[in-house]
Design a protein around this motif. Structure first.
Motif, short mmCIF file in Angstrom:
data_model
loop_
_atom_site.label_atom_id
_atom_site.label_comp_id
_atom_site.label_asym_id
_atom_site.label_seq_id
_atom_site.Cartn_x
_atom_site.Cartn_y
_atom_site.Cartn_z
N VAL A 11 0.80 -0.85 0.13
CA VAL A 11 0.03 -0.39 0.29
C VAL A 11 1.04 1.25 0.26
O VAL A 11 1.50 1.25 0.64
CB VAL A 11 -1.01 -0.11 1.44
CG1 VAL A 11 -1.82 -1.54 1.03
CG2 VAL A 11 -0.07 0.18 2.69
N GLN A 47 -4.41 4.77 2.82
CA GLN A 47 -5.95 5.07 2.57
C GLN A 47 -7.25 4.49 3.52
O GLN A 47 -6.13 3.09 3.07
CB GLN A 47 -6.44 5.62 1.17
CG GLN A 47 -5.66 7.07 0.52
CD GLN A 47 -6.13 8.42 1.11
OE1 GLN A 47 -7.20 8.46 1.79
NE2 GLN A 47 -4.94 9.16 1.51
N GLU A 51 -9.33 2.70 3.03
CA GLU A 51 -9.91 2.17 1.98
C GLU A 51 -8.69 1.03 0.91
O GLU A 51 -9.20 -0.70 1.12
CB GLU A 51 -10.59 2.55 0.64
CG GLU A 51 -11.90 3.63 1.33
CD GLU A 51 -11.28 4.36 2.69
OE1 GLU A 51 -10.56 4.97 1.87
OE2 GLU A 51 -12.45 5.01 3.33
N ASP A 52 -7.77 1.44 1.05
CA ASP A 52 -6.81 1.18 0.25
C ASP A 52 -6.30 -0.18 1.08
O ASP A 52 -5.96 -1.02 0.48
CB ASP A 52 -5.38 1.75 -0.77
CG ASP A 52 -6.20 3.16 -1.11
OD1 ASP A 52 -7.68 2.81 -2.29
OD2 ASP A 52 -5.04 3.65 -1.50
N LEU A 53 -5.66 -0.06 2.03
CA LEU A 53 -5.30 -0.95 3.44
C LEU A 53 -6.32 -1.85 3.09
O LEU A 53 -5.78 -3.43 3.16
CB LEU A 53 -5.41 -0.13 4.23
CG LEU A 53 -4.75 -1.13 5.26
CD1 LEU A 53 -3.53 -1.97 5.32
CD2 LEU A 53 -4.42 -0.50 6.91
N ALA A 76 -8.58 -3.27 1.13
CA ALA A 76 -8.86 -4.10 0.25
C ALA A 76 -7.15 -4.32 -0.54
O ALA A 76 -7.73 -5.58 -0.97
CB ALA A 76 -9.15 -3.17 -1.13
N THR A 77 -6.01 -4.30 0.04
CA THR A 77 -4.96 -5.43 -0.68
C THR A 77 -5.21 -5.95 0.95
O THR A 77 -4.13 -7.02 0.18
CB THR A 77 -3.69 -4.23 0.00
OG1 THR A 77 -4.13 -3.28 -0.96
CG2 THR A 77 -2.67 -4.57 -0.19
#
Length: 85
Positions: A47, A52, A54-56, A58-59
């Motif tokens: 990441v 962010q 949401e990025d964390l 999702a990853t």
């Protein structure tokens, strides 16, 4: 460090101790080349900072799903005393 060598060293060291660990690297936009080095060293993803939420998430979801799909076929059984890895 800027080259990412410390990150690579830590990932390899952790995977030696706990081969089934799911590792994500956090990399600065300035050092995005470190992301590919981390993945090549064994991280399951990365990441970018600033982080962010949401990025964390999702990853993490993707890394855990990939791990769940490949764990039985690819990972050796955990040695005695390392069941949490």
């Amino acid at each position: 460090d800027q080259s990412g060598s410390e990150c690579v060293h830590l990932i390899r060291r952790l995977l030696t101790r706990c081969p089934r660990a799911v590792i994500l690297a956090m990399v600065s936009v300035k050092t995005m080349a470190g992301a590919s080095k981390a993945v090549m060293a064994g991280a399951r993803g990365f990441v970018a900072l600033p982080l962010q939420r949401e990025d964390l998430l999702a990853t993490l979801d993707l890394a855990m799903a990939r791990d769940a799909m490949g764990r039985d076929a690819l990972a050796p059984a955990a040695p005695p005393g390392r069941r949490g890895c």
